[in-house]
Design an enzyme around this catalytic site. Structure first.
Site, PDB file in Angstrom:
ATOM      1  N   SER A 161      34.796  39.916  50.642  1.00 41.17           N
ATOM      2  CA  SER A 161      34.497  38.492  50.796  1.00 41.17           C
ATOM      3  C   SER A 161      33.085  38.277  51.322  1.00 41.17           C
ATOM      4  CB  SER A 161      35.472  37.844  51.775  1.00 41.17           C
ATOM      5  OG  SER A 161      36.795  38.087  51.397  1.00 41.17           O
TER       6      SER A 161
HETATM    7  N1  SAH Z   1      39.526  42.821  53.471  1.00 42.01           N
HETATM    8  C1  SAH Z   1      38.824  43.341  52.318  1.00 42.01           C
HETATM    9  C2  SAH Z   1      38.821  42.368  51.158  1.00 42.01           C
HETATM   10  C3  SAH Z   1      39.664  42.883  50.085  1.00 42.01           C
HETATM   11  S1  SAH Z   1      40.033  41.799  48.750  1.00 42.01           S
HETATM   12  C4  SAH Z   1      37.427  43.798  52.687  1.00 42.01           C
HETATM   13  O1  SAH Z   1      36.998  43.609  53.821  1.00 42.01           O
HETATM   14  O2  SAH Z   1      36.766  44.384  51.835  1.00 42.01           O
HETATM   15  C5  SAH Z   1      41.815  41.741  48.868  1.00 42.01           C
HETATM   16  C6  SAH Z   1      42.529  43.052  48.784  1.00 42.01           C
HETATM   17  O3  SAH Z   1      43.921  42.796  48.844  1.00 42.01           O
HETATM   18  C7  SAH Z   1      42.315  43.852  47.498  1.00 42.01           C
HETATM   19  O4  SAH Z   1      41.819  45.111  47.843  1.00 42.01           O
HETATM   20  C8  SAH Z   1      43.721  43.973  46.894  1.00 42.01           C
HETATM   21  O5  SAH Z   1      43.956  45.185  46.254  1.00 42.01           O
HETATM   22  C9  SAH Z   1      44.602  43.817  48.126  1.00 42.01           C
HETATM   23  N2  SAH Z   1      45.981  43.380  47.883  1.00 42.01           N
HETATM   24  C10 SAH Z   1      46.450  42.499  46.959  1.00 42.01           C
HETATM   25  N3  SAH Z   1      47.778  42.359  47.078  1.00 42.01           N
HETATM   26  C11 SAH Z   1      48.181  43.159  48.119  1.00 42.01           C
HETATM   27  C12 SAH Z   1      49.440  43.451  48.728  1.00 42.01           C
HETATM   28  N4  SAH Z   1      50.576  42.896  48.297  1.00 42.01           N
HETATM   29  N5  SAH Z   1      49.470  44.322  49.762  1.00 42.01           N
HETATM   30  C13 SAH Z   1      48.319  44.919  50.214  1.00 42.01           C
HETATM   31  N6  SAH Z   1      47.105  44.683  49.672  1.00 42.01           N
HETATM   32  C14 SAH Z   1      47.031  43.822  48.637  1.00 42.01           C
END
Ligand code: SAH
Length: 219
Positions: free
Chosen positions: A66
């Site tokens: 993000s």
């Molecule tokens: N916090 C992250 C942003 C990641 S974007 C950072 O700092 O880089 C959101 C993430 O959520 C993605 O990597 C995606 O694979 C994950 N995601 C989506 N659905 C999910 C679920 N049910 N359980 C765990 N992770 C999930």
């Protein structure tokens, strides 16, 4: 000091100044965590020159990290205490977890990730920053993480159709959940508080996140 190090510091300080002016950040510990943690360690090599651009960047598996302003807004809304036990849904690059862990120095962050290659990516990146109070767990975080519950705070970095029931169950009394909630292409950032068994909600503006997958994700 090397020239590009100096530039990075300036860009960081400019962002911090903007956040303070706009009232986005008040927690000095979070400001210091942002100063300390190198976002460069959490993004792909191709994007290094854009490490502090204020927009999301692609990571692996079609997911994104993000934009800094969004991350800071969300973490500020968690009202972190040093000792908090925090659950994150969506470890992605591990950057968000790194910032939270740097504020919760006497606490721990359990960061769930559903995409296997991102679990390895997040672990590798956190190691580069020598962060030891984050555990990255390969699981469907839409179920929360019952074995480590209850949590002081829960943060979702993916969009949810609604707040999954297990997260509410696994939140301590006086706990806070911050999550983008709404349809796939437009969500409202929700700050939810559990007070004496009751739920209070506040909205923090409109955002767009990658969708929550798994059991409580979108159809
Ligand atoms: N916090 C992250 C942003 C990641 S974007 C950072 O700092 O880089 C959101 C993430 O959520 C993605 O990597 C995606 O694979 C994950 N995601 C989506 N659905 C999910 C679920 N049910 N359980 C765990 N992770 C999930």
């Amino acid at each position: 000091m090397q020239k590009n190090q100096g530039n990075t510091m300036n860009i960081k300080e400019e962002l911090i100044e903007k956040w303070k002016k706009e009232g986005i950040v008040k927690d000095e510990r979070l400001v210091n965590a942002f100063r300390k943690i190198k976002r460069e360690n959490f993004i792909l090599k191709d994007n290094l020159s854009r490490a502090y651009s204020d927009y999301p960047l692609p990571i692996l598996g079609g997911q994104t990290i993000s934009q800094p302003t969004t991350i800071i807004t969300m973490i500020e809304a968690l009202e972190l205490k040093e000792t908090d036990k925090v659950l994150e849904i969506g470890a992605g690059s591990g950057y968000n977890a790194a910032l939270i862990a740097s504020v919760c120095t006497k606490g721990i962050v359990y960061s769930t990730e559903i995409v296997e290659e991102l679990v390895a990516f997040a672990k590798k990146n956190l190691k580069k920053e020598k962060i030891t109070n984050v555990e990255v767990i390969h699981t469907d975080g839409s179920f929360g993480l019952r074995e480590k519950s209850p949590f002081d705070k829960i943060i979702s970095t993916c969009a949810c159709p609604e707040i999954p029931e297990p997260w509410l169950d696994q939140l301590k009394s006086n706990g806070i959940i911050v999550a983008p909630v709404g349809p796939v292409h437009a969500q409202e950032m929700i700050q939810l508080r559990k007070i004496k068994g009751k739920i209070e909600m506040k909205t923090l503006g409109n955002f767009m996140f990658v969708p929550l997958k798994g059991r409580y994700g979108y159809e």
